[in-house]
Write a protein that holds these residues in place. Structure first.
Motif, PDB file in Angstrom:
ATOM      1  N   VAL A  76       0.864  -1.184   0.000  1.00  0.00           N
ATOM      2  CA  VAL A  76       0.000   0.000   0.000  1.00  0.00           C
ATOM      3  C   VAL A  76       0.900   1.234   0.000  1.00  0.00           C
ATOM      4  O   VAL A  76       1.629   1.486   0.956  1.00  0.00           O
ATOM      5  CB  VAL A  76      -0.929   0.034   1.233  1.00  0.00           C
ATOM      6  CG1 VAL A  76      -1.825   1.281   1.180  1.00  0.00           C
ATOM      7  CG2 VAL A  76      -1.764  -1.231   1.323  1.00  0.00           C
ATOM      8  N   HIS A  89       1.226   5.551  -1.274  1.00  0.00           N
ATOM      9  CA  HIS A  89       0.537   6.755  -1.723  1.00  0.00           C
ATOM     10  C   HIS A  89       0.692   6.943  -3.227  1.00  0.00           C
ATOM     11  O   HIS A  89      -0.062   7.685  -3.836  1.00  0.00           O
ATOM     12  CB  HIS A  89       1.075   7.982  -0.981  1.00  0.00           C
ATOM     13  CG  HIS A  89       0.498   8.127   0.383  1.00  0.00           C
ATOM     14  ND1 HIS A  89       0.705   7.213   1.396  1.00  0.00           N
ATOM     15  CD2 HIS A  89      -0.303   9.082   0.911  1.00  0.00           C
ATOM     16  CE1 HIS A  89       0.070   7.601   2.485  1.00  0.00           C
ATOM     17  NE2 HIS A  89      -0.560   8.730   2.219  1.00  0.00           N
ATOM     18  N   CYS A 129      -1.915  -1.559  -4.121  1.00  0.00           N
ATOM     19  CA  CYS A 129      -2.809  -0.445  -4.404  1.00  0.00           C
ATOM     20  C   CYS A 129      -2.079   0.834  -4.042  1.00  0.00           C
ATOM     21  O   CYS A 129      -1.198   0.845  -3.178  1.00  0.00           O
ATOM     22  CB  CYS A 129      -4.134  -0.563  -3.666  1.00  0.00           C
ATOM     23  SG  CYS A 129      -3.988  -0.669  -1.875  1.00  0.00           S
ATOM     24  N   GLY A 130      -2.436   1.889  -4.735  1.00  0.00           N
ATOM     25  CA  GLY A 130      -1.787   3.165  -4.465  1.00  0.00           C
ATOM     26  C   GLY A 130      -2.553   4.298  -5.106  1.00  0.00           C
ATOM     27  O   GLY A 130      -3.232   4.124  -6.113  1.00  0.00           O
ATOM     28  N   SER A 147      -4.157   7.105  -0.413  1.00  0.00           N
ATOM     29  CA  SER A 147      -4.574   5.699  -0.322  1.00  0.00           C
ATOM     30  C   SER A 147      -6.040   5.686   0.064  1.00  0.00           C
ATOM     31  O   SER A 147      -6.565   6.683   0.543  1.00  0.00           O
ATOM     32  CB  SER A 147      -3.727   4.939   0.707  1.00  0.00           C
ATOM     33  OG  SER A 147      -3.895   5.478   2.000  1.00  0.00           O
ATOM     34  N   ALA A 187      -1.344   5.629   4.746  1.00  0.00           N
ATOM     35  CA  ALA A 187      -1.519   4.275   4.220  1.00  0.00           C
ATOM     36  C   ALA A 187      -1.696   3.284   5.371  1.00  0.00           C
ATOM     37  O   ALA A 187      -2.482   2.342   5.288  1.00  0.00           O
ATOM     38  CB  ALA A 187      -0.335   3.880   3.346  1.00  0.00           C
TER      39      ALA A 187
END
Length: 132
Positions: A12, A14, A39-40, A49, A76
């Motif tokens: 995870v 940013h 994911c970011g 996030s 995050a």
């Protein structure tokens, strides 16, 4: 994915580019047997996030052995904590956030996971990088 025998890894960040690049590095160094998701960025495409994306990444990397999450910044981590709280209790108990550098920690965690290690061993290995 009931046949997955390795702890899953979630990245995870940013930055979508940092998250994707870290996940690619993990896959190349640890192999395909370790489930990896990332994911970011925020929903508008900027830095940040979001909880929904983290929940999706946890599902993508899910393993009955658990999921280790690596984060880059405080937001995050906070959003990852909120995502874990939203999971059913039995699933939440198998998800941990590692206090480790995102790239180095993810690579170390995945290497440990690829050998069939437990969730706690994966977390400890990722966090040992800070102690060095």
């Amino acid at each position: 994915m009931s046949d997955v025998t390795c702890v899953g890894i979630v990245i995870v960040s940013h930055s979508p580019e940092v998250a994707r690049g870290t996940a690619d590095m993990v896959r190349q160094m640890a192999g395909e047997e370790v489930p990896v998701a990332w994911c970011g960025g925020d929903p508008d495409g900027g830095l940040g996030s979001n909880v929904e994306a983290i929940l999706e990444a946890i599902d993508q990397a899910w393993s009955e052995k658990g999921v280790a999450i690596l984060v880059d910044l405080g937001g995050a981590e906070t959003n990852s904590e909120m995502a874990i709280e939203m999971l059913p209790a039995e699933k939440a108990a198998k998800v941990v956030i590692c206090n480790a550098p995102i790239v180095e920690g993810a690579v170390m965690a995945a290497a440990e996971a690829s050998g069939g290690a437990s969730l706690q061993d994966v977390k400890q290995t990722a966090e040992e990088y800070l102690a060095a």
